[in-house]
Design an enzyme around this catalytic site. Structure first.
Site, PDB file in Angstrom:
ATOM      1  N   ASP A   1      -4.701  -5.531   6.891  1.00 43.79           N
ATOM      2  CA  ASP A   1      -5.970  -4.930   6.471  1.00 43.79           C
ATOM      3  C   ASP A   1      -7.043  -6.011   6.339  1.00 43.79           C
ATOM      4  O   ASP A   1      -8.153  -5.892   6.862  1.00 43.79           O
ATOM      5  CB  ASP A   1      -5.730  -4.229   5.125  1.00 43.79           C
ATOM      6  CG  ASP A   1      -6.843  -3.281   4.773  1.00 43.79           C
ATOM      7  OD1 ASP A   1      -7.655  -2.948   5.657  1.00 43.79           O
ATOM      8  OD2 ASP A   1      -6.903  -2.861   3.604  1.00 43.79           O
TER       9      ASP A   1
ATOM     10  N   ASP B   1      -2.613 -17.504   4.882  1.00 46.67           N
ATOM     11  CA  ASP B   1      -3.810 -18.282   4.513  1.00 46.67           C
ATOM     12  C   ASP B   1      -4.245 -19.193   5.663  1.00 46.67           C
ATOM     13  O   ASP B   1      -5.428 -19.291   5.981  1.00 46.67           O
ATOM     14  CB  ASP B   1      -3.576 -19.078   3.215  1.00 46.67           C
ATOM     15  CG  ASP B   1      -2.208 -19.729   3.138  1.00 46.67           C
ATOM     16  OD1 ASP B   1      -1.384 -19.523   4.052  1.00 46.67           O
ATOM     17  OD2 ASP B   1      -1.940 -20.444   2.161  1.00 46.67           O
TER      18      ASP B   1
ATOM     19  N   TYR C   1       0.819  -1.212   0.000  1.00 49.03           N
ATOM     20  CA  TYR C   1       0.000   0.000   0.000  1.00 49.03           C
ATOM     21  C   TYR C   1       0.855   1.264   0.000  1.00 49.03           C
ATOM     22  O   TYR C   1       0.817   2.039   0.941  1.00 49.03           O
ATOM     23  CB  TYR C   1      -0.877   0.041   1.246  1.00 49.03           C
ATOM     24  CG  TYR C   1      -2.046  -0.924   1.260  1.00 49.03           C
ATOM     25  CD1 TYR C   1      -2.262  -1.824   0.232  1.00 49.03           C
ATOM     26  CD2 TYR C   1      -2.931  -0.919   2.323  1.00 49.03           C
ATOM     27  CE1 TYR C   1      -3.336  -2.697   0.278  1.00 49.03           C
ATOM     28  CE2 TYR C   1      -4.006  -1.797   2.366  1.00 49.03           C
ATOM     29  CZ  TYR C   1      -4.200  -2.683   1.347  1.00 49.03           C
ATOM     30  OH  TYR C   1      -5.261  -3.538   1.408  1.00 49.03           O
TER      31      TYR C   1
ATOM     32  N   LYS D   1       3.780 -14.752   4.296  1.00 57.37           N
ATOM     33  CA  LYS D   1       3.666 -15.786   3.252  1.00 57.37           C
ATOM     34  C   LYS D   1       5.066 -16.051   2.711  1.00 57.37           C
ATOM     35  O   LYS D   1       5.334 -15.960   1.510  1.00 57.37           O
ATOM     36  CB  LYS D   1       2.694 -15.282   2.167  1.00 57.37           C
ATOM     37  CG  LYS D   1       2.275 -16.323   1.158  1.00 57.37           C
ATOM     38  CD  LYS D   1       1.387 -17.423   1.724  1.00 57.37           C
ATOM     39  CE  LYS D   1       1.082 -18.444   0.646  1.00 57.37           C
ATOM     40  NZ  LYS D   1       0.460 -19.668   1.176  1.00 57.37           N
TER      41      LYS D   1
ATOM     42  N   ASP E   1     -10.393  -7.051   9.101  1.00 55.06           N
ATOM     43  CA  ASP E   1     -11.819  -7.096   8.760  1.00 55.06           C
ATOM     44  C   ASP E   1     -12.410  -8.472   9.073  1.00 55.06           C
ATOM     45  O   ASP E   1     -13.561  -8.583   9.499  1.00 55.06           O
ATOM     46  CB  ASP E   1     -12.046  -6.741   7.285  1.00 55.06           C
ATOM     47  CG  ASP E   1     -12.252  -5.248   7.106  1.00 55.06           C
ATOM     48  OD1 ASP E   1     -11.728  -4.474   7.943  1.00 55.06           O
ATOM     49  OD2 ASP E   1     -12.940  -4.835   6.162  1.00 55.06           O
TER      50      ASP E   1
END
Ligand code: ATP
Length: 334
Positions: free
Chosen positions: A230, A206, A126, A173, A234
């Protein structure tokens, strides 16, 4: 002359747009019941500010945040990214804190969840203007620097130490993103050695997405990079019952901003239907940032009591109280 024994702080208050205005007004009324002197200075930002002044985030609002001990922010509508992303960048607010905690009488999927997501806020995927179009597609860069990752990982361990948490989990990851997340994981275990009293573990992102649903009670502090943080935060919001309850903090070296995760909710704005708890819990995070843990605990207990009683609840929690009735019940329980 200050004849009060109370601690005093200068707080920048930016209600912004839509329900931001209502939940902020309700929150300030509740804070008035605490044993602290707050000097509030109001600033403009967001859609209404843009209509009035031609700009969504005027310089005087940025200066106000710079010159205050902390900032309470309500919500910005369409201009949210112009406002909040810019504040984070200008003030170098590198840590985004998103607590995930289940409260009674809410839509929480579990009743024993209580962990903090510490998200790196300045780099990763980002970064403004780091995407480019090429002839047959588009490319985004993912940037991981030692300095920023060391800073956020150290922040997560310090947070664990200061808040009686026993474990920090790094999420990445690194099996696929070998260089960027490989570096993140390496730095994580280097820094973990400086905190022998805190357990350190790491999971792939994951797998973490699944464990958050199957075993959320196992997490205490999660530290991760910008995009993963992010998304997982959520998911965390969904686990504990929705937007009306989720606060957040943006912390920098010398500035901090506290805001509910929800936006301006134009569908219910001006109707006093908004749940004020996300804003109140954001104010609670501000109290802890200011070192006012006793007053923060008072506020937390008052919120908990009103939720446990299950009477003065807003519509999103199945009740019929309005924003200010719920806030008054919380204030009465301080
Ligand atoms: P924005 O464009 O400002 O992000 P939005 O409506 O797209 O606004 P949110 O403000 O995050 O996004 O709200 C999504 C929905 O969740 C709203 O339609 C609203 O019904 C509900 N909601 C959000 N916050 C609250 C709250 N504090 N109390 C009750 N309902 C809420």
């Amino acid at each position: 002359m200050n004849i009060s024994n109370k601690n005093s702080y200068k707080i920048a208050v930016i209600p912004g747009d839509g329900i931001g205005v209502e939940v902020m007004e309700a929150t300030i009324k509740v804070l008035d019941g605490l044993d602290i002197d707050f000097e509030y200075e109001y600033g403009l930002a967001g859609d209404k500010c843009k209509e009035k002044k031609g700009i969504a985030l005027p310089k005087e609002t940025l200066d106000l945040i710079k010159n205050s001990d902390a900032c309470l922010f309500g919500a910005a509508g369409e201009t949210a990214s112009d406002v909040i992303v810019r504040i984070r960048q200008e003030m170098k607010m590198f840590a985004n804190l998103r607590p995930v905690k289940s409260y009674p009488n809410t839509n929480a999927l579990f009743d024993n969840v209580d962990f903090m997501i510490v998200r790196e806020n300045t780099e990763g995927l980002y970064i403004a203007n780091q995407e480019e179009l090429i002839d047959d597609g588009a490319i985004a860069k993912r940037i991981i620097t030692k300095e920023a990752e060391e800073r956020i990982i150290r922040y997560a361990f310090d947070y664990a130490m200061q808040n009686n948490k026993n474990k920090v989990t790094a999420v990445h990851k690194a099996n696929v993103l070998k260089k960027t997340d490989g570096l993140f994981k390496e730095i994580f275990y280097e820094i973990a050695e400086e905190y022998p009293d805190i357990d350190a573990e790491d999971f792939y992102v994951d797998a973490t997405a699944m464990y958050l649903i199957t075993n959320p009670e196992n997490f205490e502090v999660i530290v991760t990079t910008n995009l993963f943080g992010d998304i997982l935060s959520d998911e965390g919001a969904g686990i504990v019952g929705g937007l009306g309850l989720i606060p957040s903090a943006n912390i920098g070296e010398d500035a901090a901003l506290f805001e509910p995760v929800h936006g301006s909710a134009p569908d219910i704005a001006g109707e006093k239907k908004a749940n004020p708890i996300a804003m109140l819990l954001s104010a609670e995070m501000m109290l802890r940032y200011l070192g006012e843990n006793k007053e923060a605990d008072r506020l937390d207990n008052a919120i908990l009591k009103v939720l446990e009683e299950g009477v003065e609840l807003t519509g999103d929690l199945g009740g019929s109280a309005n924003t200010f009735e719920m806030a008054r019940a919380i204030k009465n329980n301080l």
